[in-house]
Scaffold this motif. Structure first.
Motif: not given
Length: 228
Positions: A182-194
């Motif tokens: 999930v997290i790798t997918f979100l990073l690929r989508c341009g999301r960044t961790p809070v």
């Protein structure tokens, strides 16, 4: 209302796809996608029910998106507007989404919060999740709000729970030392961790943790403008 027609590709074969707002006739297909996307050990009681879906299309229809491939619903993404304070980020999924019923939707909120995103496994090689995410970014821009935010499951963490803390796990994924579904997918989508949050959701694979992941509106910030 939202409608986008385009092509996805299975190897070199273009396949027609549509992202649009879902409506009541789509409910059976949306529940099917949930069942296919989140099999056990994910709790079945967290799959959508008809009352939740009815609230989505009546309270915030702009945030109720589905994607069709060859006329069949293959995935969906749902959001609501909340007034998020970055200085106090801790929350649970149940609290911030009203347990998926979104009765706490705030039309004047500064953040589009992701309630759920799911793609049927049969279609996951087509990049549909990224298309859905991009569509929600467009809604953030259109509504002139600060960000898209959501808690990302960390289903790979249970394999490392005896070796590293949740923060260390997230840091390793961000550095590319580990890959998380999930997290790798979100990073690929341009999301960044809070930050990581505990007791976010009853989720055995994630050990009940989630990573808050955001996408900031590059065109607008209510903090800078002083607007609400």
């Amino acid at each position: 209302m939202y409608r986008k027609e385009f092509f996805v590709f299975e190897q070199n074969r273009p396949i027609p796809a549509v992202i649009r707002n879902y409506k009541e006739p789509d409910f059976d297909g949306l529940i099917r996608v949930q069942q296919e996307s989140f099999p056990p050990p994910f709790p079945s009681e967290l799959w959508w029910n008809v009352e939740q879906l009815q609230n989505h299309v009546s309270l915030f229809p702009e945030g109720a998106l589905c994607i069709e491939v060859d006329g069949r619903i293959a995935g969906s993404m749902t959001g609501l507007l909340v007034d998020f304070d970055p200085a106090h980020p801790e929350h649970t999924w149940e609290e911030i989404t009203d347990n998926g019923y979104i009765r706490n939707h705030n039309p004047k909120g500064n953040t589009l919060y992701v309630v759920d995103i799911g793609v049927s496994p049969l279609y996951r090689k087509l990049g549909l999740g990224k298309w859905l995410m991009q569509s929600m970014y467009e809604i953030v821009i259109q509504k002139k709000i600060d960000r898209l935010l959501g808690g990302g499951r960390v289903p790979g963490y249970h394999k490392k729970v005896n070796e590293m803390t949740p923060d260390e796990y997230l840091d390793a994924v961000v550095k590319g030392e580990l890959s998380d579904p999930v997290i790798t997918f979100l990073l690929r989508c341009g999301r960044t961790p809070v930050q990581m949050v505990k007791n976010y959701l009853e989720d055995e694979e994630s050990c009940n943790f989630a990573a808050l992941m955001e996408w900031k509106n590059p065109f607008y910030s209510s903090i800078e403008t002083g607007e609400r």
